[in-house]
Design an enzyme around this catalytic site. Structure first.
Site, PDB file in Angstrom:
ATOM      1  N   PHE A 118       0.807  -1.122   0.020  1.00 36.54           N
ATOM      2  CA  PHE A 118       0.007  -0.077  -0.080  1.00 36.54           C
ATOM      3  C   PHE A 118       0.891   1.379   0.215  1.00 36.54           C
ATOM      4  CE2 PHE A 118      -2.801   3.088   2.278  1.00 36.54           C
ATOM      5  CZ  PHE A 118      -4.102   2.844   1.626  1.00 36.54           C
ATOM      6  N   ALA A 119       1.233   1.811  -1.109  1.00 36.49           N
ATOM      7  CA  ALA A 119       2.019   2.892  -1.197  1.00 36.49           C
ATOM      8  C   ALA A 119       1.358   4.535  -1.585  1.00 36.49           C
ATOM      9  CB  ALA A 119       2.793   2.660  -2.381  1.00 36.49           C
ATOM     10  N   GLU A 355      -0.855   3.711  10.062  1.00 36.81           N
ATOM     11  CA  GLU A 355      -2.384   3.780   9.741  1.00 36.81           C
ATOM     12  C   GLU A 355      -3.172   4.831  10.665  1.00 36.81           C
ATOM     13  OE1 GLU A 355      -4.549   0.182   8.755  1.00 36.81           O
ATOM     14  OE2 GLU A 355      -2.719  -0.926   8.497  1.00 36.81           O
TER      15      GLU A 355
END
Length: 371
Positions: A118-119, A355
């Protein structure tokens, strides 16, 4: 505790995962490629996609992912990261991909034939996603991406990267693309060493060319897609925190019973009993908040931004305190390199940052309550 949000199906999954993940117990420095192969071999990736694409449930069940992440993090934080980021990176395909993209990638995610990353984060764009500067410009029949990414988990071992790039100015100017690791102009520029062992690195996209079919969803929907993905997986970060805290508490209980000081086991000292009791209370509360947020999503609530923020904030902050207390129970033996609690002390710290840092979660919670 006897009361639980877990059904018999979840309890069976927990027992199966707990037995399987013993093979992940660290025996020394982590080998990312070997760990990648072992996590895939264990066969739990189907829980990250719906049954239509080789998964287990009709839709991705957040509570099941939480059960798996607690057990993974109990054993091996790096393995937990590999598994979690496979879900985080591939979920935008499920949310926004067309039929061709879903059929191409999601069955391979379930089989472990591909590994996603997840970039999103950049050197100057962490919590402030709006500051993202990686550009995507139309080029012939496809796109050309230019920029850099930092703190990208699974970098170096991922086969595909969900890359967020700017296609126009403003907060609605972000779009998402599937970029294979073999794409022309794409490279992992640096593997980063963190406090805890973690497959993570920096990416460079230098006139990186991808076809038109690499675009996920509509142009300009990248921010919405990123936030919707995080809305689902943020609760599972709390589950990882619960797993690490539970392992620390188990280690402290075992050590306090066997270690003798002043002619008796440490477990008989009231100060040690207080450390263990406070840790147990926070552990139980953390798990209930995590499971509540996950179940709320699974029962059909469209967004669980508030519930997930509460769960992540409390459980990750509590896990830090629990691990610290349990290391204290071990005294000098707790800070010896290679001790389980020493490893946990390093591994747990990142959970309060990635996150959405704890400070961001507090903003989310307050803004929800204040309207």
């Amino acid at each position: 505790m006897s009361a639980s949000f877990l059904s018999p199906v979840h309890l069976e999954l927990r027992a199966r995962a707990r037995a399987a993940f013993t093979s992940l117990e660290p025996q020394g420095p982590s080998d990312d490629a070997q760990l990648k192969a072992e996590v895939a071999r264990l066969g739990f990736y189907p829980y990250l996609v719906p049954a239509a694409y080789g998964g287990v449930h009709p839709k991705v069940e957040v509570l099941s992912v939480c059960v798996l992440r607690e057990e993974l993090a109990y054993r091996n934080a790096a393995a937990d990261s590999l598994f979690a980021v496979q879900g985080l990176g591939s979920h935008p395909v499920l949310l926004a991909g067309d039929d061709a993209q879903k059929n191409e990638y999601l069955p391979k995610v379930a089989k472990g034939e591909v590994l996603f990353a997840f970039a999103l984060t950049e050197p100057e764009a962490g919590s402030d996603v709006g500051a993202l500067t990686t550009k995507a410009e139309r080029h012939g029949d496809g796109w050309r991406l230019t920029g850099g990414k930092k703190f990208i988990s699974n970098a170096g071992v991922a086969t595909h990267y969900t890359v967020f790039a700017r296609t126009s100015p403003g907060p609605k100017g972000l779009s998402a693309f599937i970029v294979p690791a073999t794409a022309k102009g794409f490279r992992v520029s640096k593997q980063m060493e963190l406090l805890g062992e973690h497959p993570i690195g920096e990416l460079v996209l230098s006139d990186c060319e991808v076809p038109a079919s690499a675009l996920l969803g509509k142009e300009g929907e990248g921010m919405k897609l990123a936030l919707s993905t995080l809305d689902i997986f943020r609760s599972t970060v709390g589950a990882a925190a619960v797993g690490m805290a539970r392992r620390a508490l188990d280690e402290a209980i075992s050590y306090s019973k066997s270690r003798k000081q002043f002619g008796a086991p440490l477990a008989e000292l009231s100060a040690v009993q207080a450390l263990i009791a406070d840790s147990a209370v926070e552990l139980e509360a953390s798990r209930l908040l995590v499971h509540q947020a996950a179940l709320t999503k699974d029962q059909g609530q469209a967004r669980v931004t508030y519930e997930a923020a509460v769960a992540k904030l409390f459980s990750t902050e509590a896990a830090q305190r629990i691990v610290d207390r349990c290391l204290q129970v071990h005294g000098g033996n707790g800070v010896v390199k290679g001790a389980a609690v020493e490893r946990l002390y390093r591994d747990v710290r990142a959970l309060r940052i990635y996150e959405g840092a704890s400070e961001v979660q507090r903003l989310v919670i307050a803004r929800h309550l204040l309207g």
